[in-house]
Scaffold this motif. Structure first.
Motif, PDB file in Angstrom:
ATOM      1  N   ARG A  12       0.811  -1.207   0.000  1.00  0.00           N
ATOM      2  CA  ARG A  12       0.000   0.000   0.000  1.00  0.00           C
ATOM      3  C   ARG A  12       0.847   1.261   0.000  1.00  0.00           C
ATOM      4  N   SER A  13       2.071   1.147   0.512  1.00  0.00           N
ATOM      5  CA  SER A  13       2.911   2.332   0.664  1.00  0.00           C
ATOM      6  C   SER A  13       4.347   1.904   0.901  1.00  0.00           C
ATOM      7  N   GLU A  14       5.257   2.811   0.557  1.00  0.00           N
ATOM      8  CA  GLU A  14       6.660   2.642   0.906  1.00  0.00           C
ATOM      9  C   GLU A  14       7.151   3.974   1.438  1.00  0.00           C
ATOM     10  N   VAL A  15       8.055   3.905   2.395  1.00  0.00           N
ATOM     11  CA  VAL A  15       8.559   5.116   3.040  1.00  0.00           C
ATOM     12  C   VAL A  15      10.076   5.136   2.901  1.00  0.00           C
ATOM     13  N   ARG A  16      10.593   6.309   2.559  1.00  0.00           N
ATOM     14  CA  ARG A  16      12.043   6.501   2.488  1.00  0.00           C
ATOM     15  C   ARG A  16      12.379   7.705   3.370  1.00  0.00           C
ATOM     16  N   ILE A  17      13.225   7.479   4.347  1.00  0.00           N
ATOM     17  CA  ILE A  17      13.641   8.548   5.258  1.00  0.00           C
ATOM     18  C   ILE A  17      15.091   8.886   4.939  1.00  0.00           C
ATOM     19  N   THR A  18      15.323  10.155   4.615  1.00  0.00           N
ATOM     20  CA  THR A  18      16.671  10.612   4.312  1.00  0.00           C
ATOM     21  C   THR A  18      17.008  11.768   5.243  1.00  0.00           C
ATOM     22  N   GLU A  19      18.212  12.274   5.135  1.00  0.00           N
ATOM     23  CA  GLU A  19      18.590  13.418   5.966  1.00  0.00           C
ATOM     24  C   GLU A  19      17.811  14.673   5.589  1.00  0.00           C
ATOM     25  N   ASP A  20      17.213  14.680   4.399  1.00  0.00           N
ATOM     26  CA  ASP A  20      16.467  15.850   3.936  1.00  0.00           C
ATOM     27  C   ASP A  20      14.973  15.772   4.193  1.00  0.00           C
ATOM     28  N   GLY A  21      14.451  14.594   4.533  1.00  0.00           N
ATOM     29  CA  GLY A  21      13.021  14.503   4.772  1.00  0.00           C
ATOM     30  C   GLY A  21      12.486  13.092   4.651  1.00  0.00           C
ATOM     31  N   ILE A  22      11.159  13.014   4.557  1.00  0.00           N
ATOM     32  CA  ILE A  22      10.455  11.739   4.499  1.00  0.00           C
ATOM     33  C   ILE A  22       9.677  11.682   3.190  1.00  0.00           C
ATOM     34  N   GLY A  23       9.932  10.659   2.400  1.00  0.00           N
ATOM     35  CA  GLY A  23       9.183  10.430   1.171  1.00  0.00           C
ATOM     36  C   GLY A  23       8.214   9.287   1.399  1.00  0.00           C
ATOM     37  N   ILE A  24       6.941   9.520   1.101  1.00  0.00           N
ATOM     38  CA  ILE A  24       5.922   8.492   1.286  1.00  0.00           C
ATOM     39  C   ILE A  24       5.267   8.220  -0.066  1.00  0.00           C
ATOM     40  N   ALA A  25       5.463   7.004  -0.574  1.00  0.00           N
ATOM     41  CA  ALA A  25       4.810   6.585  -1.811  1.00  0.00           C
ATOM     42  C   ALA A  25       3.518   5.877  -1.438  1.00  0.00           C
ATOM     43  N   LEU A  26       2.446   6.231  -2.129  1.00  0.00           N
ATOM     44  CA  LEU A  26       1.130   5.634  -1.903  1.00  0.00           C
ATOM     45  C   LEU A  26       0.724   4.882  -3.161  1.00  0.00           C
ATOM     46  N   TYR A  27       0.268   3.643  -2.989  1.00  0.00           N
ATOM     47  CA  TYR A  27      -0.117   2.813  -4.113  1.00  0.00           C
ATOM     48  C   TYR A  27      -1.574   2.378  -3.960  1.00  0.00           C
ATOM     49  N   PRO A  28      -2.523   3.178  -4.464  1.00  0.00           N
ATOM     50  CA  PRO A  28      -3.932   2.830  -4.299  1.00  0.00           C
ATOM     51  C   PRO A  28      -4.403   1.723  -5.233  1.00  0.00           C
ATOM     52  N   GLY A  29      -3.656   1.419  -6.279  1.00  0.00           N
ATOM     53  CA  GLY A  29      -4.039   0.361  -7.213  1.00  0.00           C
ATOM     54  C   GLY A  29      -4.211   0.895  -8.617  1.00  0.00           C
ATOM     55  N   ASP A  30      -4.448  -0.013  -9.549  1.00  0.00           N
ATOM     56  CA  ASP A  30      -4.724   0.303 -10.951  1.00  0.00           C
ATOM     57  C   ASP A  30      -3.622   1.096 -11.632  1.00  0.00           C
ATOM     58  N   GLY A  31      -2.353   0.847 -11.301  1.00  0.00           N
ATOM     59  CA  GLY A  31      -1.252   1.479 -12.010  1.00  0.00           C
ATOM     60  C   GLY A  31      -1.068   2.955 -11.740  1.00  0.00           C
ATOM     61  N   VAL A  32      -1.592   3.431 -10.621  1.00  0.00           N
ATOM     62  CA  VAL A  32      -1.469   4.837 -10.239  1.00  0.00           C
ATOM     63  C   VAL A  32      -0.707   4.898  -8.929  1.00  0.00           C
ATOM     64  N   GLY A  33       0.160   5.896  -8.806  1.00  0.00           N
ATOM     65  CA  GLY A  33       0.875   6.110  -7.559  1.00  0.00           C
ATOM     66  C   GLY A  33       0.877   7.579  -7.197  1.00  0.00           C
ATOM     67  N   PHE A  34       1.088   7.839  -5.935  1.00  0.00           N
ATOM     68  CA  PHE A  34       1.212   9.201  -5.420  1.00  0.00           C
ATOM     69  C   PHE A  34       2.468   9.241  -4.582  1.00  0.00           C
ATOM     70  N   HIS A  35       3.099  10.407  -4.532  1.00  0.00           N
ATOM     71  CA  HIS A  35       4.276  10.566  -3.689  1.00  0.00           C
ATOM     72  C   HIS A  35       4.158  11.870  -2.928  1.00  0.00           C
ATOM     73  N   ALA A  36       4.320  11.782  -1.619  1.00  0.00           N
ATOM     74  CA  ALA A  36       4.330  12.974  -0.763  1.00  0.00           C
ATOM     75  C   ALA A  36       5.718  13.110  -0.162  1.00  0.00           C
ATOM     76  N   LEU A  37       6.240  14.325  -0.194  1.00  0.00           N
ATOM     77  CA  LEU A  37       7.531  14.610   0.416  1.00  0.00           C
ATOM     78  C   LEU A  37       7.313  15.540   1.589  1.00  0.00           C
ATOM     79  N   LEU A  38       7.813  15.129   2.754  1.00  0.00           N
ATOM     80  CA  LEU A  38       7.709  15.924   3.971  1.00  0.00           C
ATOM     81  C   LEU A  38       9.099  16.397   4.354  1.00  0.00           C
ATOM     82  N   ASP A  39       9.190  17.550   4.992  1.00  0.00           N
ATOM     83  CA  ASP A  39      10.508  18.055   5.372  1.00  0.00           C
ATOM     84  C   ASP A  39      11.103  17.237   6.505  1.00  0.00           C
ATOM     85  N   ASP A  40      12.370  17.493   6.811  1.00  0.00           N
ATOM     86  CA  ASP A  40      13.093  16.702   7.809  1.00  0.00           C
ATOM     87  C   ASP A  40      12.646  16.970   9.238  1.00  0.00           C
TER      88      ASP A  40
END
Length: 128
Positions: free
Chosen positions: A79-107
């Motif tokens: 449903r989602s993958e999260v990547r935490i880096t020194e610059d922030g948090i990236g959250i990939a959202l996978y609702p289905g049907d070949g569509v994705g969303f990505h939210a980037l949050l600050d550190d």
């Protein structure tokens, strides 16, 4: 059109993380589009030697495809993958049907990631 269609997602994320929300993008195999934070992203790319937006799109599509394959192989949808880096948090959202969303949050973001993912996926529906 999609920006308006997905304004609820942006509002949901802003309610949860406030000013820590930097960008929100929607992507498919064909294209990516900003739902929020395009100006921030353009400044970031201008200041930092990073991958091109086209290569970032390819990376996002690859991650989406891998999530779909993983779900098929192991019988549990990713449903989602999260990547935490020194610059922030990236959250990939996978609702289905070949569509994705990505939210980037600050550190500085402090967030309940599972709750945020649940709320965001509920907002965009199971097939966005």
């Amino acid at each position: 059109m999609s920006v308006t269609k997905h304004q609820g997602l942006v509002e949901c994320l802003r309610e949860r993380v406030g000013e820590s929300l930097l960008t929100v993008t929607r992507f498919t195999d064909e294209a990516s589009e900003f739902l929020y934070g395009e100006e921030w992203f353009e400044r970031f790319v201008a200041e930092v030697d990073t991958r091109s937006p086209e290569k970032m799109h390819e990376d996002a599509v690859y991650d989406l495809q891998q999530a779909e394959v993983s779900g098929q192989l192991y019988g549990s949808r990713v449903r989602s993958e999260v990547r935490i880096t020194e610059d922030g948090i990236g959250i990939a959202l996978y609702p289905g049907d070949g569509v994705g969303f990505h939210a980037l949050l600050d550190d500085e973001a402090s967030v309940d990631v599972p709750g945020l993912v649940d709320d965001a996926l509920a907002e965009i529906g199971e097939s966005a």
